[in-house]
Write a protein that holds these residues in place. Structure first.
Motif, PDB file in Angstrom:
ATOM      1  N   GLY A  79       0.843  -1.188   0.000  1.00 21.08           N
ATOM      2  CA  GLY A  79       0.000   0.000   0.000  1.00 21.08           C
ATOM      3  C   GLY A  79       0.875   1.233   0.000  1.00 21.08           C
ATOM      4  O   GLY A  79       2.104   1.137  -0.060  1.00 21.08           O
ATOM      5  N   ASN A  80       0.233   2.393   0.111  1.00 16.88           N
ATOM      6  CA  ASN A  80       1.023   3.620   0.139  1.00 16.88           C
ATOM      7  C   ASN A  80       1.676   3.789   1.520  1.00 16.88           C
ATOM      8  O   ASN A  80       1.422   3.000   2.442  1.00 16.88           O
ATOM      9  CB  ASN A  80       0.181   4.835  -0.266  1.00 16.88           C
ATOM     10  CG  ASN A  80      -0.925   5.150   0.737  1.00 16.88           C
ATOM     11  OD1 ASN A  80      -0.763   5.006   1.951  1.00 16.88           O
ATOM     12  ND2 ASN A  80      -2.064   5.598   0.221  1.00 16.88           N
ATOM     13  N   GLU A  81       2.513   4.798   1.641  1.00 19.76           N
ATOM     14  CA  GLU A  81       3.280   4.991   2.876  1.00 19.76           C
ATOM     15  C   GLU A  81       2.382   5.163   4.103  1.00 19.76           C
ATOM     16  O   GLU A  81       2.611   4.553   5.149  1.00 19.76           O
ATOM     17  CB  GLU A  81       4.199   6.215   2.724  1.00 19.76           C
ATOM     18  CG  GLU A  81       5.123   6.431   3.901  1.00 19.76           C
ATOM     19  CD  GLU A  81       6.060   7.612   3.702  1.00 19.76           C
ATOM     20  OE1 GLU A  81       6.545   8.133   4.716  1.00 19.76           O
ATOM     21  OE2 GLU A  81       6.295   8.007   2.542  1.00 19.76           O
ATOM     22  N   GLU A  82       1.341   5.965   3.959  1.00 23.77           N
ATOM     23  CA  GLU A  82       0.427   6.206   5.077  1.00 23.77           C
ATOM     24  C   GLU A  82      -0.290   4.914   5.494  1.00 23.77           C
ATOM     25  O   GLU A  82      -0.405   4.616   6.685  1.00 23.77           O
ATOM     26  CB  GLU A  82      -0.594   7.276   4.689  1.00 23.77           C
ATOM     27  CG  GLU A  82      -1.551   7.625   5.803  1.00 23.77           C
ATOM     28  CD  GLU A  82      -2.553   8.688   5.371  1.00 23.77           C
ATOM     29  OE1 GLU A  82      -3.713   8.587   5.805  1.00 23.77           O
ATOM     30  OE2 GLU A  82      -2.168   9.603   4.606  1.00 23.77           O
TER      31      GLU A  82
ATOM     32  N   ARG B  67       0.168   2.732   9.025  1.00 25.65           N
ATOM     33  CA  ARG B  67      -1.011   2.391   9.826  1.00 25.65           C
ATOM     34  C   ARG B  67      -1.032   0.893  10.149  1.00 25.65           C
ATOM     35  O   ARG B  67      -1.372   0.487  11.260  1.00 25.65           O
ATOM     36  CB  ARG B  67      -2.290   2.788   9.078  1.00 25.65           C
ATOM     37  CG  ARG B  67      -3.536   2.506   9.841  1.00 25.65           C
ATOM     38  CD  ARG B  67      -3.539   3.320  11.095  1.00 25.65           C
ATOM     39  NE  ARG B  67      -4.853   3.313  11.686  1.00 25.65           N
ATOM     40  CZ  ARG B  67      -5.076   3.710  12.906  1.00 25.65           C
ATOM     41  NH1 ARG B  67      -4.100   4.141  13.655  1.00 25.65           N
ATOM     42  NH2 ARG B  67      -6.270   3.673  13.391  1.00 25.65           N
ATOM     43  N   VAL B  68      -0.653   0.061   9.190  1.00 27.00           N
ATOM     44  CA  VAL B  68      -0.616  -1.390   9.417  1.00 27.00           C
ATOM     45  C   VAL B  68       0.427  -1.729  10.477  1.00 27.00           C
ATOM     46  O   VAL B  68       0.179  -2.553  11.364  1.00 27.00           O
ATOM     47  CB  VAL B  68      -0.372  -2.144   8.082  1.00 27.00           C
ATOM     48  CG1 VAL B  68      -0.035  -3.599   8.326  1.00 27.00           C
ATOM     49  CG2 VAL B  68      -1.591  -2.018   7.185  1.00 27.00           C
ATOM     50  N   PHE B  69       1.587  -1.095  10.423  1.00 29.81           N
ATOM     51  CA  PHE B  69       2.602  -1.322  11.457  1.00 29.81           C
ATOM     52  C   PHE B  69       2.078  -0.878  12.822  1.00 29.81           C
ATOM     53  O   PHE B  69       2.270  -1.573  13.825  1.00 29.81           O
ATOM     54  CB  PHE B  69       3.910  -0.590  11.112  1.00 29.81           C
ATOM     55  CG  PHE B  69       4.859  -1.424  10.300  1.00 29.81           C
ATOM     56  CD1 PHE B  69       5.892  -2.119  10.898  1.00 29.81           C
ATOM     57  CD2 PHE B  69       4.712  -1.526   8.925  1.00 29.81           C
ATOM     58  CE1 PHE B  69       6.774  -2.898  10.157  1.00 29.81           C
ATOM     59  CE2 PHE B  69       5.581  -2.302   8.163  1.00 29.81           C
ATOM     60  CZ  PHE B  69       6.609  -2.987   8.788  1.00 29.81           C
ATOM     61  N   TRP B  70       1.427   0.279  12.867  1.00 29.43           N
ATOM     62  CA  TRP B  70       0.877   0.789  14.123  1.00 29.43           C
ATOM     63  C   TRP B  70      -0.171  -0.182  14.684  1.00 29.43           C
ATOM     64  O   TRP B  70      -0.141  -0.517  15.872  1.00 29.43           O
ATOM     65  CB  TRP B  70       0.273   2.172  13.904  1.00 29.43           C
ATOM     66  CG  TRP B  70      -0.285   2.791  15.143  1.00 29.43           C
ATOM     67  CD1 TRP B  70      -1.600   2.844  15.509  1.00 29.43           C
ATOM     68  CD2 TRP B  70       0.451   3.417  16.191  1.00 29.43           C
ATOM     69  NE1 TRP B  70      -1.727   3.479  16.723  1.00 29.43           N
ATOM     70  CE2 TRP B  70      -0.478   3.845  17.164  1.00 29.43           C
ATOM     71  CE3 TRP B  70       1.802   3.655  16.402  1.00 29.43           C
ATOM     72  CZ2 TRP B  70      -0.092   4.498  18.333  1.00 29.43           C
ATOM     73  CZ3 TRP B  70       2.184   4.318  17.569  1.00 29.43           C
ATOM     74  CH2 TRP B  70       1.248   4.721  18.518  1.00 29.43           C
TER      75      TRP B  70
END
Length: 164
Positions: free
Chosen positions: A118-121, A125-128
């Motif tokens: 996905g894009n950076e944002e 969010r997935v890591f968070w």
């Protein structure tokens, strides 16, 4: 009250994201009652930059992390683990080393944020979100009255946490 410091290993395949974040989270939240380590069955040799970024966002120090082989923790002189948690489905299905000390084990699988496309944002969010799942499980484990539970009860509790 016991002065015991419980040794915990978070195991994954590459030891680059989930297990690293879990190690940092437990060491940060445990108040010295637990000492977390992480390792991989096939370590990548690098830490994913977003794993470190996520830990920094959570105000967790990121110095000293390295991607390492789980065989380090099965060798003479390694700390005897009290708990070993697999955090990825691949590692859970692999033949693990024989851990000194016969630790309690559980599978706390979470999707690999490093595999997300996905894009950076979206990726941040997935890591968070992955870190929050691990944090919640660690908080549940830290809330267990370990001194008043027998080994079988502790084993059952830590396994149940993996489903939450």
């Amino acid at each position: 009250m016991s002065d015991k410091v419980y040794q915990v290993l978070f195991a994954c395949t590459h030891n680059s994201a989930r297990s690293i974040m879990a190690e940092g989270l437990l060491n940060s939240l445990a108040g010295g009652r637990f000492r977390a380590h992480s390792a991989g069955s096939h370590p990548s040799g690098i830490i994913h930059p977003l794993a470190l970024h996520t830990l920094r966002r959570m105000r967790i120090p990121v110095d000293g992390f390295r991607s390492k082989d789980w065989a380090e923790f099965a060798q003479p002189g390694a700390p005897a683990m009290d708990f070993v948690f697999t955090v990825c489905d691949n590692a859970a299905g692999e033949v693990c080393p024989v851990w000194p000390g016969q630790p309690m084990t559980a599978h706390w699988g979470v999707a690999d944020p490093a595999a997300f496309v996905g894009n950076e944002e979206q990726t941040e969010r997935v890591f968070w979100d992955t870190a929050l799942v691990l944090k919640r499980r660690i908080e549940l484990m830290l809330a267990l009255p370990l001194q008043s539970l027998d080994r079988l009860a502790i084993q059952r509790e830590v396994r149940d946490i993996g489903g939450r």
